[in-house]
Design a protein around this motif. Structure first.
Motif, PDB file in Angstrom:
ATOM      1  N   ALA A   1      -3.823 -13.018  -1.249  1.00 35.55           N
ATOM      2  CA  ALA A   1      -3.355 -12.781  -2.617  1.00 35.55           C
ATOM      3  C   ALA A   1      -4.238 -11.807  -3.379  1.00 35.55           C
ATOM      4  O   ALA A   1      -3.755 -11.051  -4.232  1.00 35.55           O
ATOM      5  CB  ALA A   1      -3.260 -14.105  -3.369  1.00 35.55           C
ATOM      6  N   THR A   2      -5.539 -11.776  -3.066  1.00 37.97           N
ATOM      7  CA  THR A   2      -6.454 -10.881  -3.777  1.00 37.97           C
ATOM      8  C   THR A   2      -6.143  -9.415  -3.526  1.00 37.97           C
ATOM      9  O   THR A   2      -6.504  -8.553  -4.331  1.00 37.97           O
ATOM     10  CB  THR A   2      -7.905 -11.158  -3.354  1.00 37.97           C
ATOM     11  N   LEU A   3      -5.476  -9.128  -2.407  1.00 39.96           N
ATOM     12  CA  LEU A   3      -5.188  -7.734  -2.053  1.00 39.96           C
ATOM     13  C   LEU A   3      -3.735  -7.352  -2.290  1.00 39.96           C
ATOM     14  O   LEU A   3      -3.359  -6.199  -2.038  1.00 39.96           O
ATOM     15  CB  LEU A   3      -5.529  -7.481  -0.578  1.00 39.96           C
ATOM     16  N   LEU A   4      -2.928  -8.274  -2.785  1.00 39.76           N
ATOM     17  CA  LEU A   4      -1.497  -7.999  -2.872  1.00 39.76           C
ATOM     18  C   LEU A   4      -1.197  -6.828  -3.810  1.00 39.76           C
ATOM     19  O   LEU A   4      -0.560  -5.847  -3.413  1.00 39.76           O
ATOM     20  CB  LEU A   4      -0.748  -9.258  -3.325  1.00 39.76           C
ATOM     21  N   ALA A   5      -1.635  -6.914  -5.047  1.00 39.02           N
ATOM     22  CA  ALA A   5      -1.372  -5.830  -6.003  1.00 39.02           C
ATOM     23  C   ALA A   5      -2.024  -4.518  -5.573  1.00 39.02           C
ATOM     24  O   ALA A   5      -1.379  -3.461  -5.628  1.00 39.02           O
ATOM     25  CB  ALA A   5      -1.819  -6.238  -7.406  1.00 39.02           C
ATOM     26  N   PRO A   6      -3.299  -4.524  -5.127  1.00 38.46           N
ATOM     27  CA  PRO A   6      -3.875  -3.268  -4.639  1.00 38.46           C
ATOM     28  C   PRO A   6      -3.131  -2.681  -3.445  1.00 38.46           C
ATOM     29  O   PRO A   6      -3.034  -1.460  -3.317  1.00 38.46           O
ATOM     30  CB  PRO A   6      -5.306  -3.665  -4.255  1.00 38.46           C
ATOM     31  N   MET A   7      -2.595  -3.540  -2.578  1.00 37.88           N
ATOM     32  CA  MET A   7      -1.843  -3.018  -1.442  1.00 37.88           C
ATOM     33  C   MET A   7      -0.539  -2.378  -1.894  1.00 37.88           C
ATOM     34  O   MET A   7      -0.106  -1.365  -1.334  1.00 37.88           O
ATOM     35  CB  MET A   7      -1.573  -4.121  -0.408  1.00 37.88           C
ATOM     36  N   VAL A   8       0.111  -2.970  -2.892  1.00 38.64           N
ATOM     37  CA  VAL A   8       1.319  -2.359  -3.443  1.00 38.64           C
ATOM     38  C   VAL A   8       0.992  -0.968  -3.970  1.00 38.64           C
ATOM     39  O   VAL A   8       1.720   0.004  -3.711  1.00 38.64           O
ATOM     40  CB  VAL A   8       1.912  -3.238  -4.560  1.00 38.64           C
ATOM     41  N   THR A   9      -0.108  -0.851  -4.708  1.00 39.59           N
ATOM     42  CA  THR A   9      -0.524   0.444  -5.247  1.00 39.59           C
ATOM     43  C   THR A   9      -0.796   1.434  -4.118  1.00 39.59           C
ATOM     44  O   THR A   9      -0.393   2.612  -4.184  1.00 39.59           O
ATOM     45  CB  THR A   9      -1.786   0.280  -6.109  1.00 39.59           C
ATOM     46  N   LYS A  10      -1.459   0.966  -3.070  1.00 41.68           N
ATOM     47  CA  LYS A  10      -1.767   1.821  -1.928  1.00 41.68           C
ATOM     48  C   LYS A  10      -0.490   2.268  -1.235  1.00 41.68           C
ATOM     49  O   LYS A  10      -0.352   3.454  -0.864  1.00 41.68           O
ATOM     50  CB  LYS A  10      -2.648   1.053  -0.942  1.00 41.68           C
ATOM     51  N   SER A  11       0.446   1.362  -1.068  1.00 41.68           N
ATOM     52  CA  SER A  11       1.711   1.700  -0.427  1.00 41.68           C
ATOM     53  C   SER A  11       2.458   2.758  -1.216  1.00 41.68           C
ATOM     54  O   SER A  11       3.003   3.718  -0.637  1.00 41.68           O
ATOM     55  CB  SER A  11       2.578   0.450  -0.264  1.00 41.68           C
ATOM     56  N   VAL A  12       2.504   2.599  -2.523  1.00 39.90           N
ATOM     57  CA  VAL A  12       3.189   3.582  -3.373  1.00 39.90           C
ATOM     58  C   VAL A  12       2.533   4.951  -3.221  1.00 39.90           C
ATOM     59  O   VAL A  12       3.215   5.982  -3.111  1.00 39.90           O
ATOM     60  CB  VAL A  12       3.170   3.132  -4.845  1.00 39.90           C
ATOM     61  N   ALA A  13       1.209   4.975  -3.177  1.00 35.17           N
ATOM     62  CA  ALA A  13       0.490   6.237  -3.029  1.00 35.17           C
ATOM     63  C   ALA A  13       0.786   6.908  -1.696  1.00 35.17           C
ATOM     64  O   ALA A  13       0.737   8.137  -1.584  1.00 35.17           O
ATOM     65  CB  ALA A  13      -1.012   5.997  -3.167  1.00 35.17           C
ATOM     66  N   LEU A  14       1.132   6.097  -0.692  1.00 37.32           N
ATOM     67  CA  LEU A  14       1.433   6.628   0.640  1.00 37.32           C
ATOM     68  C   LEU A  14       2.924   6.893   0.843  1.00 37.32           C
ATOM     69  O   LEU A  14       3.352   7.216   1.943  1.00 37.32           O
ATOM     70  CB  LEU A  14       0.936   5.658   1.709  1.00 37.32           C
ATOM     71  N   GLY A  15       3.712   6.731  -0.211  1.00 34.92           N
ATOM     72  CA  GLY A  15       5.137   7.025  -0.120  1.00 34.92           C
ATOM     73  C   GLY A  15       6.039   5.813  -0.215  1.00 34.92           C
ATOM     74  O   GLY A  15       7.267   5.957  -0.230  1.00 34.92           O
ATOM     75  N   GLY A  16       5.465   4.626  -0.236  1.00 34.93           N
ATOM     76  CA  GLY A  16       6.254   3.412  -0.464  1.00 34.93           C
ATOM     77  C   GLY A  16       6.976   2.844   0.738  1.00 34.93           C
ATOM     78  O   GLY A  16       7.781   1.913   0.589  1.00 34.93           O
ATOM     79  N   ALA A  17       6.719   3.352   1.936  1.00 32.88           N
ATOM     80  CA  ALA A  17       7.447   2.865   3.111  1.00 32.88           C
ATOM     81  C   ALA A  17       6.969   1.491   3.565  1.00 32.88           C
ATOM     82  O   ALA A  17       7.707   0.763   4.227  1.00 32.88           O
ATOM     83  CB  ALA A  17       7.305   3.859   4.258  1.00 32.88           C
ATOM     84  N   ILE A  18       5.740   1.136   3.215  1.00 30.44           N
ATOM     85  CA  ILE A  18       5.186  -0.151   3.635  1.00 30.44           C
ATOM     86  C   ILE A  18       5.522  -1.200   2.586  1.00 30.44           C
ATOM     87  O   ILE A  18       5.112  -1.100   1.432  1.00 30.44           O
ATOM     88  CB  ILE A  18       3.660  -0.059   3.825  1.00 30.44           C
TER      89      ILE A  18
ATOM     90  N   ALA B   1       2.835 -18.831  -7.765  1.00 31.32           N
ATOM     91  CA  ALA B   1       4.288 -18.941  -7.885  1.00 31.32           C
ATOM     92  C   ALA B   1       4.970 -17.727  -7.273  1.00 31.32           C
ATOM     93  O   ALA B   1       4.401 -16.632  -7.210  1.00 31.32           O
ATOM     94  CB  ALA B   1       4.682 -19.070  -9.353  1.00 31.32           C
ATOM     95  N   ALA B   2       6.201 -17.923  -6.843  1.00 33.31           N
ATOM     96  CA  ALA B   2       6.979 -16.809  -6.302  1.00 33.31           C
ATOM     97  C   ALA B   2       7.129 -15.708  -7.351  1.00 33.31           C
ATOM     98  O   ALA B   2       7.087 -14.514  -7.022  1.00 33.31           O
ATOM     99  CB  ALA B   2       8.346 -17.306  -5.849  1.00 33.31           C
ATOM    100  N   GLU B   3       7.289 -16.113  -8.603  1.00 31.31           N
ATOM    101  CA  GLU B   3       7.422 -15.120  -9.677  1.00 31.31           C
ATOM    102  C   GLU B   3       6.154 -14.283  -9.822  1.00 31.31           C
ATOM    103  O   GLU B   3       6.217 -13.102 -10.179  1.00 31.31           O
ATOM    104  CB  GLU B   3       7.739 -15.828 -11.003  1.00 31.31           C
ATOM    105  N   MET B   4       5.010 -14.895  -9.562  1.00 30.28           N
ATOM    106  CA  MET B   4       3.750 -14.154  -9.626  1.00 30.28           C
ATOM    107  C   MET B   4       3.667 -13.125  -8.506  1.00 30.28           C
ATOM    108  O   MET B   4       3.193 -12.004  -8.707  1.00 30.28           O
ATOM    109  CB  MET B   4       2.572 -15.124  -9.554  1.00 30.28           C
ATOM    110  N   LEU B   5       4.123 -13.513  -7.324  1.00 31.17           N
ATOM    111  CA  LEU B   5       4.150 -12.565  -6.210  1.00 31.17           C
ATOM    112  C   LEU B   5       5.053 -11.380  -6.540  1.00 31.17           C
ATOM    113  O   LEU B   5       4.676 -10.217  -6.321  1.00 31.17           O
ATOM    114  CB  LEU B   5       4.645 -13.254  -4.943  1.00 31.17           C
TER     115      LEU B   5
END
Length: 248
Positions: free
Chosen positions: A39-56, A76-80
């Motif tokens: 969970a600690t890396l979820l939001a940063p990974m989303v940001t990283k994915s977007v920077a790489l084109g969003g395919a991940i 919570a699922a809503e938090m995810l």
């Protein structure tokens, strides 16, 4: 046609520096790529994915059945979803074993995932004792009927068959055994939810999937991808698995 899915479960592994592994993953034309970090890396990974084109695509590893409340340490699922996740793994054998999660718990969490607009990756699988006793299909049937709530559909559900005895052990069922279980799962989906659900739902195999055995597993009937543990932590390994799936 069911679009294939290469899903990686990082489990309780990874600090911020691990996000650089995403840079080494190959592009894929015929399959989706999903990573489920802690969970600690979820939001940063989303940001990283977007920077790489969003395919991940990015997912969580678990969620609580409730949207809010006094549940220290839970998410919570809503938090995810708020953090950018599109998927959540539910009912993994490690959650069932370490936290005593029941099929009913998994079903409640699946409803929560649906409520938040997430796709639930529902894990099922037999233990070594059950496997040796010839109880695999009975266990799968029971877990499916208990873990998949009414209203489950190909749009909100992915099934991951993970024989518990194969997770992290290096042991893998034969391709004949994998095909038998995956075919059985598809038949059970038809019984529970109709042929449309059975035809369209992605069924992943998980349990010691590696670059060396990925192509053989992906050539097996009714296997639509993989839920990968340790091999998803390094781009070289997970990339080879993605490439094998993309070519299958």
């Amino acid at each position: 046609m069911r679009r294939k899915l290469a899903a990686g479960n990082w489990k309780m592994n990874g600090l911020d520096a691990a996000l650089s592994e995403l840079e080494g993953l190959p592009a894929a034309e015929n399959c989706d790529i999903l990573l489920c970090p802690p969970a600690t890396l979820l939001a940063p990974m989303v940001t990283k994915s977007v920077a790489l084109g969003g395919a991940i695509k990015v997912g969580g590893q678990d969620c609580h059945a409730n949207a809010t409340g006094a549940h220290t340490g839970d998410i919570a699922a809503e938090m995810l979803a708020d953090a950018g996740a599109g998927y959540v793994i539910l009912g993994h054998s490690e959650r069932r074993a370490d936290h005593g999660e029941t099929d009913a718990d998994v079903a409640a969490k699946s409803l929560a995932a649906r409520r938040a607009g997430l796709i639930a990756v529902v894990c099922i699988g037999e233990t070594e004792v059950q496997y040796k006793a010839g109880e695999t299909l009975d266990v799968i049937r029971t877990q499916m009927h208990g873990s998949l709530p009414p209203g489950s559909s190909l749009a909100n559900t992915v099934i991951a068959y993970e024989p518990v005895w194969a997770i992290g052990t290096g042991l893998v069922p034969t391709t004949e055994e994998i095909a038998q279980v995956h075919g059985f799962i598809r038949d059970e989906l038809a019984t529970q939810f109709g042929q449309g659900m059975a035809n369209g739902t992605r069924i992943l195999y998980g349990g010691s999937v590696k670059p060396g055995n990925a192509a053989e597993i992906f050539a097996t009937a009714d296997v639509d991808g993989a839920l990968v543990g340790g091999a998803s932590l390094k781009a070289a390994d997970f990339g080879a698995i993605i490439t094998a799936l993309d070519a299958a």
